[in-house]
Design a protein around this motif. Structure first.
Motif, PDB file in Angstrom:
ATOM      1  N   LYS A  14      74.249  -2.627  23.330  1.00 36.22           N
ATOM      2  CA  LYS A  14      74.125  -1.406  24.147  1.00 36.22           C
ATOM      3  C   LYS A  14      73.183  -0.485  23.404  1.00 36.22           C
ATOM      4  O   LYS A  14      73.537   0.111  22.399  1.00 36.22           O
ATOM      5  N   THR A  62      59.492  -4.613  21.833  1.00 37.23           N
ATOM      6  CA  THR A  62      60.874  -5.102  21.899  1.00 37.23           C
ATOM      7  C   THR A  62      61.848  -4.258  21.080  1.00 37.23           C
ATOM      8  O   THR A  62      62.981  -4.675  20.843  1.00 37.23           O
ATOM      9  N   GLU A  93      56.384  -1.698  27.645  1.00 39.12           N
ATOM     10  CA  GLU A  93      56.906  -2.988  28.085  1.00 39.12           C
ATOM     11  C   GLU A  93      56.582  -4.121  27.116  1.00 39.12           C
ATOM     12  O   GLU A  93      57.303  -5.114  27.068  1.00 39.12           O
ATOM     13  N   ARG A 142      59.729   2.527  25.770  1.00 30.70           N
ATOM     14  CA  ARG A 142      59.106   2.582  27.100  1.00 30.70           C
ATOM     15  C   ARG A 142      57.955   1.602  27.243  1.00 30.70           C
ATOM     16  O   ARG A 142      57.602   1.214  28.352  1.00 30.70           O
ATOM     17  N   ARG A 162      64.678  -1.861  19.967  1.00 36.41           N
ATOM     18  CA  ARG A 162      65.914  -1.313  20.510  1.00 36.41           C
ATOM     19  C   ARG A 162      66.550  -0.404  19.462  1.00 36.41           C
ATOM     20  O   ARG A 162      66.513  -0.712  18.274  1.00 36.41           O
ATOM     21  N   GLU A 167      69.073   1.818  23.541  1.00 34.51           N
ATOM     22  CA  GLU A 167      67.919   2.352  24.244  1.00 34.51           C
ATOM     23  C   GLU A 167      66.699   1.501  23.881  1.00 34.51           C
ATOM     24  O   GLU A 167      66.579   1.029  22.748  1.00 34.51           O
ATOM     25  N   MET A 168      65.794   1.341  24.845  1.00 36.20           N
ATOM     26  CA  MET A 168      64.625   0.497  24.632  1.00 36.20           C
ATOM     27  C   MET A 168      63.350   1.323  24.682  1.00 36.20           C
ATOM     28  O   MET A 168      63.288   2.368  25.342  1.00 36.20           O
ATOM     29  N   ASP A 186      71.215  -9.591  28.762  1.00 36.47           N
ATOM     30  CA  ASP A 186      70.614  -8.565  29.603  1.00 36.47           C
ATOM     31  C   ASP A 186      69.394  -7.981  28.902  1.00 36.47           C
ATOM     32  O   ASP A 186      69.508  -7.389  27.833  1.00 36.47           O
ATOM     33  N   VAL A 187      68.229  -8.142  29.507  1.00 37.70           N
ATOM     34  CA  VAL A 187      66.984  -7.705  28.872  1.00 37.70           C
ATOM     35  C   VAL A 187      66.850  -6.189  28.866  1.00 37.70           C
ATOM     36  O   VAL A 187      66.020  -5.638  28.134  1.00 37.70           O
ATOM     37  N   THR A 188      67.656  -5.485  29.665  1.00 40.93           N
ATOM     38  CA  THR A 188      67.592  -4.027  29.691  1.00 40.93           C
ATOM     39  C   THR A 188      68.541  -3.384  28.702  1.00 40.93           C
ATOM     40  O   THR A 188      68.577  -2.158  28.584  1.00 40.93           O
ATOM     41  N   ALA A 189      69.334  -4.184  27.986  1.00 37.51           N
ATOM     42  CA  ALA A 189      70.252  -3.707  26.947  1.00 37.51           C
ATOM     43  C   ALA A 189      71.232  -2.669  27.473  1.00 37.51           C
ATOM     44  O   ALA A 189      71.572  -1.704  26.779  1.00 37.51           O
ATOM     45  N   GLN A 190      71.714  -2.859  28.698  1.00 37.96           N
ATOM     46  CA  GLN A 190      72.729  -1.962  29.244  1.00 37.96           C
ATOM     47  C   GLN A 190      74.102  -2.222  28.629  1.00 37.96           C
ATOM     48  O   GLN A 190      74.988  -1.375  28.684  1.00 37.96           O
TER      49      GLN A 190
END
Length: 309
Positions: free
Chosen positions: A209, A219, A216, A214, A221, A211-212, A111-115
């Protein structure tokens, strides 16, 4: 090398029989067998774990600690450092179940959004055929899919998900999604690195899991608990350590009050402002202990009446 004592054996047995334990439970067992609190005897605690791991290394096992990335709590467990086909024979899961678990883990970490989670529907729709890699496939031949993979039904997947959550290989998030369990964080550390799962900029552990940034194009995390450790200190610039972009860190109410008080705190060379001293004097005269007798109060009323006239 000295052998392990019954105290070491008790710690190992507790983890083997109960599974991974959170830090509070593990520390309680350690204090029970040694009479020492790990919080005040950290050196003794570290020496105990080091001695245990020196012995466990002979059988390729390790007593390891990690953080649960969903709540930031530290957990301890015993893990196998060898991941081969023979090791799979020691598990209670079937080959299709192991393939299904691997598919769920891959879907979560990709998951690229690191949820750090996927929906239950997405988990049930994972195809076991994607986990098959044979010599014929690598040579361009037809892909051979075992019948057990083809016949692995939705109901079997649901049952497997429940078992994996119960055994702490997976977890169920408060919003009903599927995430990694504490066993996965303990056991898959090498797998995360070998599969180039992006790591946290602060602790260098896998950022499953997190936070990324802002930006874009960045990379970076950072785990939520690492953010708190990094940005909660006053006068620390809250920017991305990679690109310098302002990081949206939610400041707690207590931290905001402390920062405001520190910013408004007068220096020793500057006296407090005048209105503050006046208010203090006014409050002091209203103190019942400093109010005069009835005669003095009457004189105050007389002077006030004279001023009105």
């Amino acid at each position: 090398m000295p052998e392990l004592s019954w105290r070491h054996h008790t710690l190992i047995q507790a983890l083997l029989s109960r599974g991974p334990l959170n830090e509070k439970e593990f520390h309680k067992i350690f204090e029970g067998v040694t009479g020492k609190n790990p919080g005040t005897h950290q050196q003794l605690f570290d020496a105990f774990l080091l001695k245990i791991n020196k012995e466990l290394a002979y059988v390729q096992f390790e007593l390891r600690g990690c953080r649960n990335q969903y709540d930031g709590k530290v957990c301890y467990g015993v893990v196998n450092n060898i991941a081969d086909e023979q090791s799979k024979l020691g598990t209670k899961y079937t080959v299709p179940q192991i393939a299904f678990y691997k598919g769920v883990v891959e879907a979560i970490v990709q998951d690229v959004t690191a949820q750090g989670c996927i929906s239950s529907i997405d988990a049930l729709n994972i195809r076991l055929e994607n986990q098959v890699l044979t010599g014929t496939e690598s040579q361009g031949g037809p892909l051979h899919i075992p019948p057990a993979f083809k016949n692995f039904s939705i109901s079997q997947k649901e049952k497997t998900l429940n078992e994996l959550v119960r055994d702490q290989w997976l977890c169920s998030t408060p919003d009903g999604n599927i995430g990694l369990g504490v066993r996965s964080f303990l056991d898959l550390r090498s797998w995360f690195r070998n599969n180039e799962v992006p790591s946290c900029e602060v602790c260098n552990e896998a950022g499953v899991k997190a936070e990324m940034c802002r930006n874009e194009g960045c990379t970076v995390r950072i785990h939520q608990y690492c953010l708190k450790k990094k940005f909660s200190q006053r006068r620390v610039e809250r920017v991305c350590p990679g690109c310098g972009t302002q990081w949206q860190y939610p400041v707690s109410k207590r931290e905001a009050i402390e920062e405001e008080d520190e910013a408004n705190e007068p220096t020793q060379s500057q006296p407090p402002p005048g209105p503050t001293r006046k208010r203090l004097r006014s409050c002091k005269t209203e103190d019942p202990d400093t109010v005069g007798s009835g005669r003095s109060q009457a004189s105050v009323r007389t002077r006030s009446s004279a001023r009105l006239r």
